[in-house]
Design a protein around this motif. Structure first.
Motif, PDB file in Angstrom:
ATOM      1  N   GLY A 171      11.448  36.474  75.683  1.00 38.46           N
ATOM      2  CA  GLY A 171      11.031  36.664  77.066  1.00 38.46           C
ATOM      3  C   GLY A 171      12.107  36.417  78.105  1.00 38.46           C
ATOM      4  N   ARG A 172      12.921  35.405  77.925  1.00 36.88           N
ATOM      5  CA  ARG A 172      13.930  35.070  78.921  1.00 36.88           C
ATOM      6  C   ARG A 172      15.157  35.971  78.754  1.00 36.88           C
ATOM      7  NH1 ARG A 172      15.275  28.956  79.205  1.00 36.88           N
ATOM      8  NH2 ARG A 172      15.421  29.340  81.444  1.00 36.88           N
ATOM      9  N   THR A 173      15.828  36.261  79.887  1.00 31.33           N
ATOM     10  CA  THR A 173      16.955  37.187  79.867  1.00 31.33           C
ATOM     11  C   THR A 173      18.124  36.621  80.653  1.00 31.33           C
ATOM     12  OG1 THR A 173      15.459  39.093  79.747  1.00 31.33           O
ATOM     13  CG2 THR A 173      17.734  39.519  80.417  1.00 31.33           C
ATOM     14  N   LEU A 174      19.276  36.621  80.028  1.00 31.58           N
ATOM     15  CA  LEU A 174      20.527  36.267  80.697  1.00 31.58           C
ATOM     16  C   LEU A 174      21.280  37.560  80.962  1.00 31.58           C
ATOM     17  CD1 LEU A 174      22.245  33.623  81.440  1.00 31.58           C
ATOM     18  CD2 LEU A 174      23.625  34.272  79.457  1.00 31.58           C
ATOM     19  N   ASP A 175      21.397  37.935  82.222  1.00 27.82           N
ATOM     20  CA  ASP A 175      22.129  39.146  82.595  1.00 27.82           C
ATOM     21  C   ASP A 175      23.560  38.774  82.951  1.00 27.82           C
ATOM     22  OD1 ASP A 175      20.217  41.526  82.697  1.00 27.82           O
ATOM     23  OD2 ASP A 175      19.086  40.022  83.825  1.00 27.82           O
ATOM     24  N   GLY A 186      17.432  31.899  70.134  1.00 25.79           N
ATOM     25  CA  GLY A 186      16.199  32.410  70.724  1.00 25.79           C
ATOM     26  C   GLY A 186      15.868  31.852  72.091  1.00 25.79           C
ATOM     27  N   THR A 187      16.833  31.192  72.733  1.00 26.44           N
ATOM     28  CA  THR A 187      16.600  30.655  74.071  1.00 26.44           C
ATOM     29  C   THR A 187      16.400  31.781  75.081  1.00 26.44           C
ATOM     30  OG1 THR A 187      17.950  28.715  73.556  1.00 26.44           O
ATOM     31  CG2 THR A 187      17.550  29.175  75.891  1.00 26.44           C
ATOM     32  N   TYR A 188      17.162  32.822  74.933  1.00 24.84           N
ATOM     33  CA  TYR A 188      17.075  34.014  75.765  1.00 24.84           C
ATOM     34  C   TYR A 188      17.754  35.153  75.019  1.00 24.84           C
ATOM     35  CZ  TYR A 188      21.756  32.188  76.910  1.00 24.84           C
ATOM     36  OH  TYR A 188      23.029  31.670  76.826  1.00 24.84           O
ATOM     37  N   ASP A 245      27.224  21.639  80.844  1.00 23.93           N
ATOM     38  CA  ASP A 245      26.719  21.974  82.176  1.00 23.93           C
ATOM     39  C   ASP A 245      25.973  23.306  82.146  1.00 23.93           C
ATOM     40  OD1 ASP A 245      27.691  19.660  83.254  1.00 23.93           O
ATOM     41  OD2 ASP A 245      29.491  20.575  84.132  1.00 23.93           O
ATOM     42  N   PHE A 246      26.480  24.248  81.372  1.00 20.30           N
ATOM     43  CA  PHE A 246      25.797  25.537  81.272  1.00 20.30           C
ATOM     44  C   PHE A 246      24.415  25.360  80.650  1.00 20.30           C
ATOM     45  CE2 PHE A 246      24.669  29.375  78.872  1.00 20.30           C
ATOM     46  CZ  PHE A 246      24.635  30.299  79.901  1.00 20.30           C
ATOM     47  N   LYS A 247      24.347  24.592  79.582  1.00 16.63           N
ATOM     48  CA  LYS A 247      23.055  24.344  78.939  1.00 16.63           C
ATOM     49  C   LYS A 247      22.097  23.646  79.900  1.00 16.63           C
ATOM     50  CE  LYS A 247      24.915  24.154  74.222  1.00 16.63           C
ATOM     51  NZ  LYS A 247      25.196  23.289  73.049  1.00 16.63           N
ATOM     52  N   GLY A 248      22.644  22.792  80.750  1.00 16.60           N
ATOM     53  CA  GLY A 248      21.814  22.122  81.754  1.00 16.60           C
ATOM     54  C   GLY A 248      21.234  23.119  82.757  1.00 16.60           C
ATOM     55  N   LEU A 249      22.058  24.096  83.172  1.00 20.65           N
ATOM     56  CA  LEU A 249      21.562  25.127  84.099  1.00 20.65           C
ATOM     57  C   LEU A 249      20.470  25.949  83.441  1.00 20.65           C
ATOM     58  CD1 LEU A 249      24.888  26.480  85.682  1.00 20.65           C
ATOM     59  CD2 LEU A 249      23.180  24.982  86.744  1.00 20.65           C
ATOM     60  N   VAL A 250      20.644  26.241  82.159  1.00 22.19           N
ATOM     61  CA  VAL A 250      19.637  27.012  81.438  1.00 22.19           C
ATOM     62  C   VAL A 250      18.341  26.221  81.331  1.00 22.19           C
ATOM     63  CG1 VAL A 250      19.039  28.019  79.188  1.00 22.19           C
ATOM     64  CG2 VAL A 250      21.318  28.383  80.165  1.00 22.19           C
ATOM     65  N   ALA A 251      18.456  24.936  81.052  1.00 25.43           N
ATOM     66  CA  ALA A 251      17.268  24.088  80.885  1.00 25.43           C
ATOM     67  C   ALA A 251      16.480  23.954  82.191  1.00 25.43           C
ATOM     68  CB  ALA A 251      17.681  22.709  80.382  1.00 25.43           C
ATOM     69  N   LYS A 252      17.170  24.004  83.325  1.00 25.38           N
ATOM     70  CA  LYS A 252      16.486  23.873  84.621  1.00 25.38           C
ATOM     71  C   LYS A 252      15.503  25.001  84.857  1.00 25.38           C
ATOM     72  CE  LYS A 252      19.981  21.309  87.246  1.00 25.38           C
ATOM     73  NZ  LYS A 252      20.942  21.376  88.387  1.00 25.38           N
TER      74      LYS A 252
END
Length: 273
Positions: free
Chosen positions: A90-94, A122-124, A264-271
């Motif tokens: 479901g989630r998408t990183l463009d 499978g995070t995005y 830090d990137f993983k933190g932004l994704v988790a937010k």
């Protein structure tokens, strides 16, 4: 003494002029290479070093008018998006980028493996939108040629695309050079990627099989990025690199003009969960 003073003053003036020109040039890049006409900044003279082994502009124009061949595994409207990971997630990183954009290289070298790791988990899913506007801004055909080679790798699989994508950015030339326009250079980098069918790569790159496709991919990226920028509630010039998670822009370059850390990137994704 007066002559020496005048010479010193001239040297200082020349250094200041070069520094100013470089600052203007870097401004063009730091905010993300801006789509359309950015290289026309007054006073900025950009010298592009040719590759020697690439197509002439006329040959490139002719190749791009050939029959449209969309790589297998391409996705999106008219196959203009490259999806890495499970399309059903479901989630998408463009990710918006240009192969010659230096800050796109900084992001890929610093965070590319982490981005793909999260997609593998499978995070995005990742949707790559690749532009070639720096060819128009700086002259040359390196972005189009690199994208054509990536199309050839994509035709073999998304894993092959991802591996060549990483290899190209690992060996990315200065954006004012046009090394990626050289088919031999692209094929030498492809030879470093395990699992690529090099015979198929050589034929596709030398024949320009996917060059007509690159024009459609570039056009789609140029249209979609400003829209993504607006949807994120942002104003100002949109450019590469740009990364959005479910429409929310992620700031992946810090004030030191380096990629943020994997943590830090993983933190932004988790937010965004």
């Amino acid at each position: 003494m007066k002559g020496k003073g005048n010479a010193r003053a001239r040297m200082q003036a020349e250094r200041a002029a070069r520094a100013k020109k470089e600052r203007l040039y870097r401004r063009l890049i730091v905010s993300g290479a801006v789509l359309g006409g950015a290289a026309l900044l007054t006073g900025v003279v950009i010298t592009v070093t040719g590759s020697g082994g690439g197509r002439t502009d006329a040959a490139m124009a002719a190749a791009m008018k050939g029959p449209l061949v969309v790589p297998q595994h391409a996705s999106g409207t008219d196959g203009t998006v490259i999806t890495y990971g499970d399309p059903a997630v479901g989630r998408t990183l463009d990710v918006y980028e240009d192969p010659r954009c230096p800050f796109c290289g900084i992001v890929e070298r610093g965070l590319g493996a982490t981005m793909q790791q999260l997609a593998d988990e499978g995070t995005y899913k990742i949707q790559y939108h690749i532009a070639t506007f720096l060819d128009d801004n700086f002259g040359g055909n390196g972005s189009k040629s690199a994208l054509g080679a990536l199309g050839a790798a994509l035709n073999q699989g998304t894993k092959q695309f991802a591996a060549l994508h990483a290899e190209l950015y690992k060996n990315q030339p200065d954006e004012r050079e046009d090394a990626f326009a050289d088919q031999d250079e692209l094929l030498s980098l492809a030879a470093k990627v395990p699992g690529l069918d090099l015979a198929a790569m050589k034929k596709a790159v030398n024949d320009g099989t996917y060059l007509p496709w690159t024009a459609k991919v570039d056009k789609a990226a140029g249209k979609d990025l400003p829209e993504a920028w607006k949807k994120a509630g942002l104003t100002g010039p949109s450019g590469t690199p740009a990364v959005f998670l479910d429409g929310r822009r992620l700031s992946v370059i810090d004030n030191a003009q380096a990629a943020i850390s994997a943590e830090d990137f993983k933190g932004l994704v988790a937010k965004g969960k």
